[in-house]
Design a protein around this motif. Structure first.
Motif, PDB file in Angstrom:
ATOM      1  N   ARG A 250       0.837  -1.222   0.000  1.00 34.72           N
ATOM      2  CA  ARG A 250       0.000   0.000   0.000  1.00 34.72           C
ATOM      3  C   ARG A 250       0.862   1.258   0.000  1.00 34.72           C
ATOM      4  NH1 ARG A 250      -4.254  -2.856   4.002  1.00 34.72           N
ATOM      5  NH2 ARG A 250      -5.584  -3.721   2.376  1.00 34.72           N
ATOM      6  N   ARG A 251       1.953   1.212   0.729  1.00 34.85           N
ATOM      7  CA  ARG A 251       2.848   2.378   0.732  1.00 34.85           C
ATOM      8  C   ARG A 251       3.550   2.537  -0.613  1.00 34.85           C
ATOM      9  NH1 ARG A 251       5.003   4.793   5.637  1.00 34.85           N
ATOM     10  NH2 ARG A 251       3.780   4.028   7.376  1.00 34.85           N
ATOM     11  N   ARG A 253       2.548   1.650  -3.443  1.00 34.75           N
ATOM     12  CA  ARG A 253       1.561   2.049  -4.465  1.00 34.75           C
ATOM     13  C   ARG A 253       1.367   3.572  -4.501  1.00 34.75           C
ATOM     14  NH1 ARG A 253      -4.262  -0.049  -3.195  1.00 34.75           N
ATOM     15  NH2 ARG A 253      -3.853   1.515  -1.609  1.00 34.75           N
ATOM     16  N   GLU A 254       1.717   4.239  -3.389  1.00 36.37           N
ATOM     17  CA  GLU A 254       1.574   5.706  -3.393  1.00 36.37           C
ATOM     18  C   GLU A 254       2.453   6.318  -4.476  1.00 36.37           C
ATOM     19  OE1 GLU A 254       2.366   6.940   0.631  1.00 36.37           O
ATOM     20  OE2 GLU A 254       0.669   5.751   1.383  1.00 36.37           O
ATOM     21  N   SER A 255       3.619   5.707  -4.757  1.00 36.83           N
ATOM     22  CA  SER A 255       4.439   6.251  -5.856  1.00 36.83           C
ATOM     23  C   SER A 255       4.252   5.460  -7.153  1.00 36.83           C
ATOM     24  CB  SER A 255       5.922   6.323  -5.461  1.00 36.83           C
ATOM     25  OG  SER A 255       6.341   5.121  -4.891  1.00 36.83           O
ATOM     26  N   PRO A 257       1.131   3.830  -8.780  1.00 36.21           N
ATOM     27  CA  PRO A 257      -0.305   3.535  -8.614  1.00 36.21           C
ATOM     28  C   PRO A 257      -0.769   2.261  -9.306  1.00 36.21           C
ATOM     29  CG  PRO A 257       0.061   5.770  -9.486  1.00 36.21           C
ATOM     30  CD  PRO A 257       1.391   5.124  -9.402  1.00 36.21           C
ATOM     31  N   ASP A 288      -9.552  -4.645  -3.180  1.00 32.56           N
ATOM     32  CA  ASP A 288      -8.495  -4.109  -4.040  1.00 32.56           C
ATOM     33  C   ASP A 288      -8.237  -5.072  -5.207  1.00 32.56           C
ATOM     34  OD1 ASP A 288      -6.190  -3.276  -5.262  1.00 32.56           O
ATOM     35  OD2 ASP A 288      -5.203  -2.668  -3.398  1.00 32.56           O
ATOM     36  N   GLU A 362       8.183   1.067   6.202  1.00 34.20           N
ATOM     37  CA  GLU A 362       8.503   2.225   5.371  1.00 34.20           C
ATOM     38  C   GLU A 362       9.751   1.975   4.515  1.00 34.20           C
ATOM     39  OE1 GLU A 362       7.856   5.681   7.663  1.00 34.20           O
ATOM     40  OE2 GLU A 362       9.093   6.893   6.306  1.00 34.20           O
TER      41      GLU A 362
END
Ligand code: UDP
Length: 414
Positions: A250-251, A253-255, A257, A288, A362
């Motif tokens: 999920r993290r 995917r922030e960069s 998509p 998802d 992270e």
């Protein structure tokens, strides 16, 4: 106890992946051991790393002329509930170990040991499940050398569970662990380190021709190999932390998509936690469409996923060795994995993948995204990965080390 069905293996085929000297040494060792009757005991024929190892070691030893045998315990859920608690306790998870649990463990082991019809010169007990058979085996085979091969990380156990298991383990003649740090927990028998290995010639690990690979990819539709893909292959088990892998995805995917995640997991016959965890993970991912929770895939499908994923993740909280890491590295796929157990033996940080602390979602996500954005780095890491596994984690090397130990416990010299 029952013998699982085994595939054929031929030592000749391994000339493609190992040097002649090693093959020659394997032939010498097995010639010296030709009269030795060897038995491996474990608790499941399918799922998990031990079954994976034995499925290659036993037929290959037979092809080399050894009288090598494998028997799997017969047991029900009550026994496997107890042995999973033991496994979890050895890896540091607190839960009660009651007298009733100990009695179930002993009874099932004694019943299985009573079914042994033949005698052997070397009995290799894998993991804690069949270890409770040791006293019966000693009585019926007083001449046998008994080896305990422990595949579990023993560095931070719950004391009560460790004492329960080591009371048995200290009666063996020899112990084998997957990392030297694990051996400190076992007092008494001589202990060696043997790193597990992958078999490069199985359906899971061998090269795939384009047609087979494409057919497997098509079968995995709607998962797409044209969009970025991260995969974790693991039993559904709390220690494999599939929820943590979801967080990494999920993290990342922030960069990125369009990123997809495949969580691939089989059910091991001796692991009662699998189904429940699978359902929880599938539920968590249900909304998802880019997360694919896949179970009981054939080995060729696992092969194609490890091969065609852009990055493999292994987000374990504990990991005895983690064959899946070498499986992916062998296929030139970089791995981002937790710095626990056997994973740092396999991942060379910044060279064929990245090591992260198990809680550090992270950093894991940053490394996944960094690799996905850099084709050249992925390619370079992939080449390093292949060579690292070729040097250290292929079956012929492991077999040589095991046979040397069998020679020693049989008091033979080659
Ligand atoms: N495995 C598989 N299908 C799955 C999940 C796992 O074939 O869906 C295999 C995996 O490829 C590896 C083994 O099971 O060969 C797992 O071994 P590992 O040492 O990684 O972990 P363990 O399950 O023994 O803790």
């Amino acid at each position: 106890m029952h013998p699982p069905s085994l595939p054929d293996r031929s030592i000749e085929a391994y000339a493609a992946v190992t040097d002649d000297d090693r093959l020659e040494r394997l032939r010498e060792l097995t010639a010296t051991l030709e009269d030795a009757r060897i038995l491996h005991l474990n608790s499941t024929a399918t799922g998990g790393g031990v079954a994976e190892l034995l499925r290659s070691i036993v037929p290959l030893c037979r092809d080399l002329g050894l009288d090598d045998n494998w028997l799997v315990m017969d047991a029900g859920d009550d026994f496997f509930e107890v042995t999973k608690a033991i496994h979890n306790g050895l890896q540091g998870s607190e839960s009660p170990l009651t007298e009733a649990m100990k009695a179930t463990y002993r009874e099932v082991n004694e019943r299985n040991a009573a079914e042994l019809e033949k005698t052997y010169d070397v009995v290799v007990i894998h993991d804690p499940q069949p270890l409770g058979a040791i006293e019966s085996i000693r009585e019926t085979m007083p001449e046998a050398a008994i080896v305990w091969r422990c595949h579990i990380d023993l560095t931070d156990p719950v004391e009560e569970y460790l004492t329960f298991v080591t009371d048995y383990a200290e009666q063996v003649d020899y112990a084998i662990v997957s990392r030297s740090a694990y051996g400190a927990a076992i007092d008494g028998p001589e202990t060696s380190v043997v790193h597990p290995s992958i078999d490069p010639l199985t359906a899971k690990n061998r090269s795939l021709d384009e047609e087979t690979a494409t057919a497997e990819c098509d079968r995995l539709d709607p998962l797409s190999f044209d969009a970025p893909l991260v995969t974790q292959v693991s039993r559904f088990d709390p220690w494999k932390d599939q929820f943590g892998t979801l967080e990494i995805y999920r993290r990342a995917r922030e960069s990125i998509p369009e990123l997809q995640l495949a969580l691939v997991g089989g059910m091991a016959g001796d692991d009662p936690e699998g189904l429940e965890l699978y359902e929880r993970v599938a539920e968590e991912a249900v909304d998802d469409p880019n997360v694919h929770v896949l179970t009981d895939l054939p080995d060729t499908a696992v092969n194609v996923l490890q091969r065609r994923s852009d990055v493999v993740v292994q987000k374990s909280l504990r990991e005895g060795f983690g064959l899946v890491v070498s499986e992916a590295l062998w296929k030139r796929t970089p791995v981002v994995g937790s710095n626990v157990g056997g994973i740092p033996l396999q991942i060379e940080d910044g060279h064929n993948g990245y090591l992260v602390e198990p809680e550090d979602v992270e950093s894991a996500a940053d490394h996944v995204a960094g690799l996905l954005e850099d084709d050249e780095r992925r390619r370079r890491f992939g080449e390093h990965a292949r060579e690292h596994v070729r040097d250290r984690f292929l079956l012929p090397r492991q077999l040589e080390e095991l046979l040397e130990i069998f020679l020693e416990v049989c008091d033979l010299e080659s």
